[in-house]
Structures are given as structure tokens and as C-alpha cells.
Design a protein around this motif. Structure first.
Motif, PDB file in Angstrom:
ATOM      1  N   GLN A  66       0.862  -1.178  -0.063  1.00 21.98           N
ATOM      2  CA  GLN A  66       0.078   0.046   0.020  1.00 21.98           C
ATOM      3  C   GLN A  66       0.679   1.161  -0.159  1.00 21.98           C
ATOM      4  O   GLN A  66       1.876   1.272   0.320  1.00 21.98           O
ATOM      5  N   THR A  67       0.165   2.315  -0.263  1.00 23.34           N
ATOM      6  CA  THR A  67       0.799   3.725  -0.444  1.00 23.34           C
ATOM      7  C   THR A  67       1.763   3.934   0.903  1.00 23.34           C
ATOM      8  O   THR A  67       1.015   3.670   2.218  1.00 23.34           O
ATOM      9  N   GLY A  68       2.835   4.258   0.959  1.00 21.33           N
ATOM     10  CA  GLY A  68       3.759   4.622   1.975  1.00 21.33           C
ATOM     11  C   GLY A  68       4.438   3.423   2.580  1.00 21.33           C
ATOM     12  O   GLY A  68       5.275   3.606   3.372  1.00 21.33           O
ATOM     13  N   VAL A  69       4.160   2.348   1.976  1.00 21.22           N
ATOM     14  CA  VAL A  69       4.985   0.996   2.606  1.00 21.22           C
ATOM     15  C   VAL A  69       5.654   0.567   1.361  1.00 21.22           C
ATOM     16  O   VAL A  69       5.130   0.029   0.212  1.00 21.22           O
ATOM     17  N   PRO A  70       7.088   0.543   1.344  1.00 19.82           N
ATOM     18  CA  PRO A  70       7.864   0.194   0.340  1.00 19.82           C
ATOM     19  C   PRO A  70       7.473  -1.630   0.147  1.00 19.82           C
ATOM     20  O   PRO A  70       7.083  -2.515   0.907  1.00 19.82           O
ATOM     21  N   VAL A  71       8.021  -2.213  -1.122  1.00 24.35           N
ATOM     22  CA  VAL A  71       8.098  -3.592  -1.408  1.00 24.35           C
ATOM     23  C   VAL A  71       8.732  -4.339  -0.367  1.00 24.35           C
ATOM     24  O   VAL A  71       9.710  -3.785   0.213  1.00 24.35           O
ATOM     25  N   HIS A  72       8.236  -5.290   0.308  1.00 25.16           N
ATOM     26  CA  HIS A  72       8.780  -5.824   1.567  1.00 25.16           C
ATOM     27  C   HIS A  72       8.508  -7.446   1.643  1.00 25.16           C
ATOM     28  O   HIS A  72       7.497  -7.901   0.785  1.00 25.16           O
ATOM     29  N   ILE A  73       9.094  -8.053   2.617  1.00 24.15           N
ATOM     30  CA  ILE A  73       8.735  -9.487   3.116  1.00 24.15           C
ATOM     31  C   ILE A  73       7.961  -9.400   4.474  1.00 24.15           C
ATOM     32  O   ILE A  73       8.270  -8.556   5.141  1.00 24.15           O
ATOM     33  N   ARG A  74       7.030 -10.069   4.517  1.00 19.54           N
ATOM     34  CA  ARG A  74       6.052 -10.067   5.683  1.00 19.54           C
ATOM     35  C   ARG A  74       5.492 -11.638   5.745  1.00 19.54           C
ATOM     36  O   ARG A  74       5.390 -12.463   4.842  1.00 19.54           O
ATOM     37  N   PRO A  75       5.301 -12.018   7.421  1.00 23.90           N
ATOM     38  CA  PRO A  75       4.701 -13.371   7.299  1.00 23.90           C
ATOM     39  C   PRO A  75       3.131 -13.405   6.828  1.00 23.90           C
ATOM     40  O   PRO A  75       2.653 -12.307   6.911  1.00 23.90           O
ATOM     41  N   VAL A  76       2.473 -14.636   6.759  1.00 19.74           N
ATOM     42  CA  VAL A  76       1.365 -14.791   6.313  1.00 19.74           C
ATOM     43  C   VAL A  76       0.844 -15.995   7.056  1.00 19.74           C
ATOM     44  O   VAL A  76       1.285 -16.699   7.399  1.00 19.74           O
ATOM     45  N   ARG A  77      -0.502 -15.586   7.440  1.00 18.47           N
ATOM     46  CA  ARG A  77      -1.336 -16.649   8.188  1.00 18.47           C
ATOM     47  C   ARG A  77      -2.301 -17.232   7.179  1.00 18.47           C
ATOM     48  O   ARG A  77      -3.078 -16.385   6.557  1.00 18.47           O
ATOM     49  N   TRP A  78      -2.589 -18.672   7.112  1.00 19.37           N
ATOM     50  CA  TRP A  78      -3.489 -18.803   6.120  1.00 19.37           C
ATOM     51  C   TRP A  78      -4.789 -18.637   6.600  1.00 19.37           C
ATOM     52  O   TRP A  78      -5.553 -18.704   5.603  1.00 19.37           O
ATOM     53  N   GLY A  79      -5.229 -18.453   7.928  1.00 18.47           N
ATOM     54  CA  GLY A  79      -6.626 -17.996   7.980  1.00 18.47           C
ATOM     55  C   GLY A  79      -6.864 -16.443   8.182  1.00 18.47           C
ATOM     56  O   GLY A  79      -7.772 -15.961   8.773  1.00 18.47           O
ATOM     57  N   GLU A  80      -5.708 -15.571   7.872  1.00 19.87           N
ATOM     58  CA  GLU A  80      -6.114 -14.067   8.002  1.00 19.87           C
ATOM     59  C   GLU A  80      -7.346 -13.576   7.309  1.00 19.87           C
ATOM     60  O   GLU A  80      -7.631 -14.084   6.078  1.00 19.87           O
ATOM     61  N   ALA A  81      -7.653 -12.591   7.505  1.00 22.45           N
ATOM     62  CA  ALA A  81      -8.950 -11.854   6.985  1.00 22.45           C
ATOM     63  C   ALA A  81      -8.666 -11.628   5.419  1.00 22.45           C
ATOM     64  O   ALA A  81      -7.608 -11.212   4.903  1.00 22.45           O
ATOM     65  N   GLU A  82      -9.576 -11.932   4.675  1.00 18.88           N
ATOM     66  CA  GLU A  82      -9.783 -11.698   3.373  1.00 18.88           C
ATOM     67  C   GLU A  82      -8.929 -12.523   2.428  1.00 18.88           C
ATOM     68  O   GLU A  82      -9.034 -12.315   1.134  1.00 18.88           O
ATOM     69  N   LEU A  83      -8.216 -13.366   2.852  1.00 16.54           N
ATOM     70  CA  LEU A  83      -7.348 -14.353   2.129  1.00 16.54           C
ATOM     71  C   LEU A  83      -8.126 -15.464   1.307  1.00 16.54           C
ATOM     72  O   LEU A  83      -8.904 -16.174   2.054  1.00 16.54           O
ATOM     73  N   MET A  84      -7.990 -15.304   0.002  1.00 16.41           N
ATOM     74  CA  MET A  84      -8.811 -16.287  -0.845  1.00 16.41           C
ATOM     75  C   MET A  84      -8.075 -17.847  -0.669  1.00 16.41           C
ATOM     76  O   MET A  84      -7.190 -18.026  -0.203  1.00 16.41           O
ATOM     77  N   GLY A  85      -9.307 -18.601  -0.612  1.00 15.95           N
ATOM     78  CA  GLY A  85      -9.074 -20.057  -0.323  1.00 15.95           C
ATOM     79  C   GLY A  85      -8.222 -20.839  -1.242  1.00 15.95           C
ATOM     80  O   GLY A  85      -7.729 -21.999  -0.981  1.00 15.95           O
TER      81      GLY A  85
END
Length: 336
Positions: A310-329
């Protein structure tokens, strides 16, 4: 403070390098295994062509349970005629998805302009007389006649082949019924394993390619560059989420559409929990409706993604959770 920032930056660079090498090694190893399987003839199924099922677990059976007697009778006829013509289960699936999309698998006596019957064939366009195109037997055979003339129809997703026959102004809508159609060719067609690839969606998808590993490396090399909504894909100075994915795969010879909603349809699907390095993950306002997808990122392994968020956040790595909000199945594997 300045030295702390530099040190932190060095730590991130080292971590990224390790993560990138690990992901590439995993992808290359899987690709070699897949090559060996193909060479030995082990992959003689639709897995070498693309996905046969997608969607949340159980969605196909749920949709199939809502079919009326007329609809199930027409499914049975599609399958029976397909068998008589010695067409593979993939052809039955194409016809089921087309029929469900065009008419709800009913032989309608009305439609757009002069469209009629299960597949909404137009007599004025040479599909047959009104009485013929509203006859299920004739319509199914006519559909198969046209399908068999489509070049490489058996080397692409069923919904794409359905579109090649129907020529709809809304080509993506055929994909919606992929899980249900796959369930029906197994349940009504009595084919326990219609793809020949084993049970479960994830087993029906080819392994990641070497290109995926190189795409990861390219994406990781863009870290720290700014986010820009609608960023041009002709430069590498800034990115939005989908332009980062497009350019990462373009750099290794794989073409992706420009926007995230289109990228969701640009590869083989598999359950998100089974994602491998290089697969694309998607976020939507309504996870049951791909038209609401608003973000895409690349999975790099070890529970992490690389993204232009998103705006103001540079390209980066982050952890992901399979059950996080809005993540497609479903994750998508480009290039296969």
C-alpha cells in the motif's frame, strides 16, 4: 540511530538472501522431480494440462446437491453421450460448466435474442433449427462437435474451453462451476478419479517451475522500492501489488494479466494451505466472489510473502497466516 538502521538493513538483506536461495532450491528440486515423473510416464492425466478442480473444500458437492431432477438428468445425458463418443471426462466437464452457465442446465425456450436450449445456441448463427437446439440430445452432440474442433481444447482449463465454444461476452463466468462439474463427473459419471492423478485438488496441479524460483529472486530484488497505485509496468522504479507480480514473472518469460482479479485466472489453482514458493496469493473483500479481489502477493516459502502492499509501504517481506482476513482459499500457480 543511523548505524542501527544500517545494521538492521544488513540483517534484512542476509535474511532475504537465505530465504530466496531456499525457495529457489525447493522449486528447482520439485521441478526436477516433475520432469522425472513426466519422463517415466507417471503424469498421464490432466495434471499436466492444468487444474480440474478449484474452490473451497466441499463447494462442488454443495452446489451439486442443489440441482433439480431436470438438471441432474441433463448432467447424466451429457456424461452418457460423452462416453458414447469416447470423449474423456474433461470434455464432460466442459459441457457441464457451459450448460450450467448458459441455462442452469435446463433446455430453455427463450434467451438473449434467438438463443435457445441448454447451451443457448442461436439458430440464426447456424447451430440448428429451434426444435433441434432445444432438444438436449441434439444440443449436447452439437456442443461436442464444436468442442472437438477447438485447437488444444484438452490442454486448458475447462472454463476456457467452454468459452471457446460459446464465445460469451463474459468469459470468466464459466470458471465458477468448475468444482461442481468436477464433483459430478466423479459422482454421476462414476469416475472415482477422473483425472488419473489421485484425490484432492492439490495433487492435480503441476509442480512449480524453475521460472517460479527466478521470479521470486526478481521480486526480492525490488525490496525497498516505493508503492505506487497504478504503477507503469514499463519501469522498475515503483510498483503496486499486481505490477510487481506481472514484472517478476515477465522477467522469466511468463505472461500475466495486469490486474490482480485477472491474475487470479492466470494459472493452475490449488488450496492456499498447499501453496509453494512462487505461487500467488490473493485477498478479496468477499472471498466467495473473485470479482472483489483487491490484492495479490507472492509466496516465497517458510510462511512468508513478498508484496507491494500500500501507499507509504515499500516492497517488503512479511509473514502470512492461512486464516487471515480476506485471504482467498485458492492460490494460483502461474506458468503451468
Amino acid at each position: 540511530m543511523k548505524s542501527a538502521v544500517i545494521v538492521g538493513g544488513l540483517v534484512v538483506v542476509v535474511t532475504v538472501a537465505v530465504a530466496g536461495v531456499s525457495a529457489v532450491t525447493q522449486v528447482v528440486t520439485q521441478d526436477q522431480a516433475a520432469d522425472q515423473a513426466r519422463a517415466s510416464g507417471a503424469l498421464t492425466c490432466n495434471a499436466s494440462l492444468g487444474p480440474i478442480t478449484s474452490g473451497p473444500a466441499g463447494s462442488g458437492a454443495g452446489d451439486a446437491s442443489k440441482l433439480s431432477g431436470e438438471q441432474r438428468d441433463n448432467v447424466a445425458m451429457i456424461i452418457a453421450i460423452g462416453k458414447e463418443r469416447q470423449l474423456p471426462p474433461l470434455a464432460w466437464q466442459v459441457a457441464i460448466q457451459a450448460g450450467m452457465t448458459e441455462s442452469g442446465l435446463r433446455s430453455l425456450n427463450h434467451g438473449d435474442r434467438d438463443s435457445l436450449g441448454m447451451f443457448q445456441m442461436r439458430p440464426s448463427m447456424g447451430w440448428g433449427s429451434p426444435s433441434e437446439v432445444t432438444d438436449p440430445d441434439y444440443a449436447i452432440n452439437k456442443f461436442y462437435d464444436v468442442l472437438e474442433k477447438v485447437p488444444n481444447w484438452d490442454e486448458q482449463r475447462p472454463g476456457e474451453s467452454a468459452q471457446d465454444v460459446e464465445r460469451s461476452a463474459f468469459p470468466d463466468r464459466y470458471h465458477k462451476w468448475e468444482p461442481m462439474a468436477a464433483h459430478l463427473i466423479g459422482n454421476v459419471g462414476l469416475v472415482p478419479d477422473p483425472t488419473g492423478c489421485g484425490q484432492g485438488t492439490g495433487l492435480l496441479v503441476p509442480a512449480p517451475t524453475k521460472a517460479a524460483g527466478n521470479a521470486i529472486q526478481w521480486a526480492l530484488g525490488q525490496q525497498g522500492k516505493p508503492y505506487q497505485w497504478g504503477a507503469a509496468t514499463s519501469h522498475e522504479n515503483s510498483f503496486d501489488c499486481s505490477s510487481l507480480m506481472l514484472q517478476s514473472y515477465r522477467a522469466v518469460g511468463v505472461t500475466l494479466p495486469r490486474v490482480s482479479r485477472q491474475q487470479y485466472r492466470a494459472g493452475a489453482m490449488l488450496p492456499v494451505e498447499q501453496a509453494q514458493p512462487g505461487d500467488l496469493l490473493f485477498w478479496a473483500y468477499d472471498t466467495s466472489n473473485p470479482d472483489t479481489i483487491h490484492h495479490v502477493a507472492m509466496y516465497i516459502g517458510d510462511g512468508k510473502i513478498v508484496e507491494a502492499q500500500q501507499t507509504g509501504v515499500p516492497v517488503h517481506i512479511r509473514p502470512v497466516r492461512w486464516g487471515e482476513a480476506e485471504l482467498m482459499g485458492q492460490a494460483v500457480r502461474p506458468g503451468v
